[in-house]
Motif scaffolding. Structure first.
Motif, mmCIF file in Angstrom:
data_model
loop_
_atom_site.group_PDB
_atom_site.id
_atom_site.type_symbol
_atom_site.label_atom_id
_atom_site.label_comp_id
_atom_site.label_asym_id
_atom_site.label_seq_id
_atom_site.Cartn_x
_atom_site.Cartn_y
_atom_site.Cartn_z
ATOM 1 N N SER A 118 -24.210 -20.822 -59.649
ATOM 2 C CA SER A 118 -23.779 -20.387 -61.297
ATOM 3 C C SER A 118 -24.334 -20.931 -62.118
ATOM 4 O O SER A 118 -25.082 -20.849 -62.671
ATOM 5 C CB SER A 118 -22.197 -20.688 -60.973
ATOM 6 N N ALA A 119 -24.874 -22.749 -61.321
ATOM 7 C CA ALA A 119 -25.391 -23.411 -62.363
ATOM 8 C C ALA A 119 -26.413 -23.511 -62.472
ATOM 9 O O ALA A 119 -26.870 -23.983 -63.637
ATOM 10 C CB ALA A 119 -24.449 -25.099 -61.708
ATOM 11 N N CYS A 120 -27.541 -22.442 -61.530
ATOM 12 C CA CYS A 120 -28.424 -22.340 -61.792
ATOM 13 C C CYS A 120 -29.207 -21.444 -63.118
ATOM 14 O O CYS A 120 -29.893 -21.431 -63.814
ATOM 15 C CB CYS A 120 -29.424 -21.844 -60.190
ATOM 16 N N GLY A 124 -21.924 -24.017 -63.602
ATOM 17 C CA GLY A 124 -21.159 -24.422 -62.350
ATOM 18 C C GLY A 124 -19.301 -24.472 -62.532
ATOM 19 O O GLY A 124 -19.615 -25.918 -63.469
ATOM 20 N N LEU A 125 -18.226 -23.981 -61.850
ATOM 21 C CA LEU A 125 -16.617 -24.204 -61.971
ATOM 22 C C LEU A 125 -16.261 -24.862 -61.081
ATOM 23 O O LEU A 125 -16.119 -23.069 -60.103
ATOM 24 C CB LEU A 125 -17.205 -22.964 -63.501
ATOM 25 N N LEU A 126 -15.535 -24.857 -61.229
ATOM 26 C CA LEU A 126 -14.145 -24.863 -59.674
ATOM 27 C C LEU A 126 -13.459 -25.306 -59.762
ATOM 28 O O LEU A 126 -12.737 -25.319 -61.537
ATOM 29 C CB LEU A 126 -14.531 -26.321 -58.513
ATOM 30 N N GLN A 127 -11.973 -24.362 -58.991
ATOM 31 C CA GLN A 127 -10.380 -24.927 -59.504
ATOM 32 C C GLN A 127 -9.609 -25.280 -58.316
ATOM 33 O O GLN A 127 -10.169 -24.446 -57.520
ATOM 34 C CB GLN A 127 -9.893 -23.331 -60.008
ATOM 35 N N THR A 128 -8.809 -25.659 -58.586
ATOM 36 C CA THR A 128 -8.176 -26.375 -57.468
ATOM 37 C C THR A 128 -6.534 -25.995 -57.733
ATOM 38 O O THR A 128 -6.128 -25.720 -58.502
ATOM 39 C CB THR A 128 -8.353 -27.577 -57.375
ATOM 40 N N GLY A 129 -6.441 -25.821 -57.372
ATOM 41 C CA GLY A 129 -4.230 -25.048 -57.056
ATOM 42 C C GLY A 129 -3.540 -25.049 -56.181
ATOM 43 O O GLY A 129 -4.646 -25.620 -54.636
ATOM 44 N N VAL A 175 -15.227 -20.225 -60.456
ATOM 45 C CA VAL A 175 -14.680 -19.677 -61.404
ATOM 46 C C VAL A 175 -16.177 -19.175 -61.952
ATOM 47 O O VAL A 175 -16.612 -19.766 -62.131
ATOM 48 C CB VAL A 175 -14.338 -20.294 -62.104
ATOM 49 N N ASP A 176 -15.921 -17.417 -61.785
ATOM 50 C CA ASP A 176 -16.643 -17.567 -62.752
ATOM 51 C C ASP A 176 -16.869 -17.280 -64.575
ATOM 52 O O ASP A 176 -15.877 -17.827 -65.284
ATOM 53 C CB ASP A 176 -16.827 -15.578 -63.041
ATOM 54 N N PRO A 177 -18.088 -17.976 -64.948
ATOM 55 C CA PRO A 177 -18.623 -18.665 -65.662
ATOM 56 C C PRO A 177 -17.618 -17.057 -67.337
ATOM 57 O O PRO A 177 -17.293 -17.704 -67.752
ATOM 58 C CB PRO A 177 -19.161 -19.200 -66.467
ATOM 59 N N TYR A 178 -18.185 -16.550 -66.735
ATOM 60 C CA TYR A 178 -17.815 -15.263 -67.829
ATOM 61 C C TYR A 178 -16.000 -15.104 -68.149
ATOM 62 O O TYR A 178 -15.472 -14.226 -69.238
ATOM 63 C CB TYR A 178 -17.632 -14.052 -67.287
ATOM 64 N N ARG A 179 -15.130 -15.803 -67.627
ATOM 65 C CA ARG A 179 -14.012 -15.286 -67.494
ATOM 66 C C ARG A 179 -13.233 -16.576 -67.555
ATOM 67 O O ARG A 179 -11.967 -17.279 -68.025
ATOM 68 C CB ARG A 179 -13.570 -14.892 -65.758
ATOM 69 N N PHE A 180 -14.144 -17.766 -67.871
ATOM 70 C CA PHE A 180 -12.984 -19.175 -68.666
ATOM 71 C C PHE A 180 -13.487 -19.902 -70.503
ATOM 72 O O PHE A 180 -14.546 -18.806 -70.475
ATOM 73 C CB PHE A 180 -14.290 -20.342 -67.596
ATOM 74 N N TYR A 181 -12.670 -20.066 -70.891
ATOM 75 C CA TYR A 181 -12.869 -20.070 -72.347
ATOM 76 C C TYR A 181 -12.324 -21.547 -72.971
ATOM 77 O O TYR A 181 -10.806 -21.680 -72.064
ATOM 78 C CB TYR A 181 -11.569 -18.920 -72.694
#
Length: 327
Positions: A118-120, A124-129, A175-181
């Motif tokens: 994704s970063a390419c 690049g996004l990651l979520q923890t929980g 995390v899909d960057p299109y879903r991150f705000y």
């Protein structure tokens, strides 16, 4: 502030973030197309030509060569004893085995690969929980008449279909960057007041989940298909969009939700500051806050990580690694 006013203020915040992100989405879409290459695009549209086969796909070659250099094998760690003695050595060794076995159970290598890809072409996004298992199961009617019964596994739906770990264990997810705000009032994640995460739930899922019991009759599911990764729900790609033929299940309808993470918010009765606020999209017809829960992850700030190999000062989004192939 009443629930409706709070919902409206968050909808406006998300809309402002979406408008700012739009200019980056055009670049991301172009770079993903370059990575796939002309041959893949022709095949996915039902046609191909031997004379126009994309042999030299430089973008894909670059990514496929670089990925194993960055993501090398399963992530592992070493635990060193803090004191001398056989007892402490064995204790450290035992913890090392447990941590490395746990890392493999979380499928970290696969998650890191998706994040790096994704970063390419984007970010690049990651979520923890932590996803807590309930083993709750329900049977609901189909969204369409005569569609039969639809079985719902709530643990699977709540974890966005990532329910592959033991109860009470944490997760690390792409995390899909299109879903991150992001909150664009700042350029760094730890300086933001809030961030939003978009996700989709089915009509049957909402009726089965106790979280939505109070609002199940108010929420209207309008999407006949769930948008795929790398596709904005606000700007679908033709017939492959949320109301198109791709990914459609006649038995189900979807609704869009947002979880808004606010480290500065406080939930009454909680020992820690930080809250997750859940609201539905405008189209759902439920103009109020659905739930507000404490962000009890045991960490300060947001449960997200942003990978920025080529960062830009005063910008949240980095330069994608294959941007040199953008036309």
């Amino acid at each position: 502030m009443n629930s409706r006013d709070e919902w409206q203020s968050w909808i406006e915040c998300l809309q402002a973030s979406r408008e700012r992100r739009e200019k980056f989405e055009t670049l991301w879409t172009n770079l993903r197309s370059r990575y796939k290459g002309a041959s893949f695009d022709k095949a996915s549209s039902g046609g191909s030509s031997k004379r126009q086969t994309d042999i030299w796909n430089m973008a894909a070659s670059y990514v496929n060569t670089l990925t194993p250099q960055i993501i090398q094998g399963e992530p592992e760690c070493a635990v060193e004893p803090m004191r001398w003695g056989e007892e402490f050595r064995l204790s450290a060794q035992h913890r090392e085995y447990r941590i490395n076995g746990f890392a493999r159970q979380l499928r970290l290598k696969r998650v890191y690969e998706r994040m790096f890809h994704s970063a390419c072409w984007s970010c690049g996004l990651l979520q923890t929980g932590i996803n807590i298992k309930t083993n709750m199961h329900a049977v609901q009617q189909s969204s369409e008449k005569n569609g039969g019964d639809v079985h719902v596994r709530l643990d699977w739906e709540r974890s966005d279909r990532r329910e592959y770990h033991d109860a009470g264990y944490p997760f690390v997810a792409y995390v899909d960057p299109y879903r991150f705000y992001p909150d664009f009032s700042a350029s760094e994640l730890d300086q933001m007041y809030w961030v939003g995460l978009e996700y989709f739930r089915t009509e049957q899922d909402i009726k089965s989940d106790p979280y939505f019991a109070q609002f199940a009759d108010k929420i209207v599911c309008t999407l006949t298909a769930k948008p795929r990764e790398g596709e904005s729900a606000d700007n679908p790609k033709g017939s492959e969009g949320p109301n198109g033929r791709m990914g459609r299940d006649p038995r189900r309808k979807w609704v869009r939700f947002f979880d808004i993470y606010c480290p500065s918010e406080w939930v009454e009765g909680s020992e820690r500051v930080g809250a997750i606020i859940t609201i539905a999209d405008k189209a759902a017809g439920c103009a109020e806050v659905i739930k507000k829960v404490a962000m009890n992850y045991g960490i300060e700030g947001f449960p997200f990580i942003v990978y920025k190999p080529l960062w830009v000062e005063d910008e949240f989004y980095p330069i994608p690694l294959i941007c040199q192939w953008d036309e």
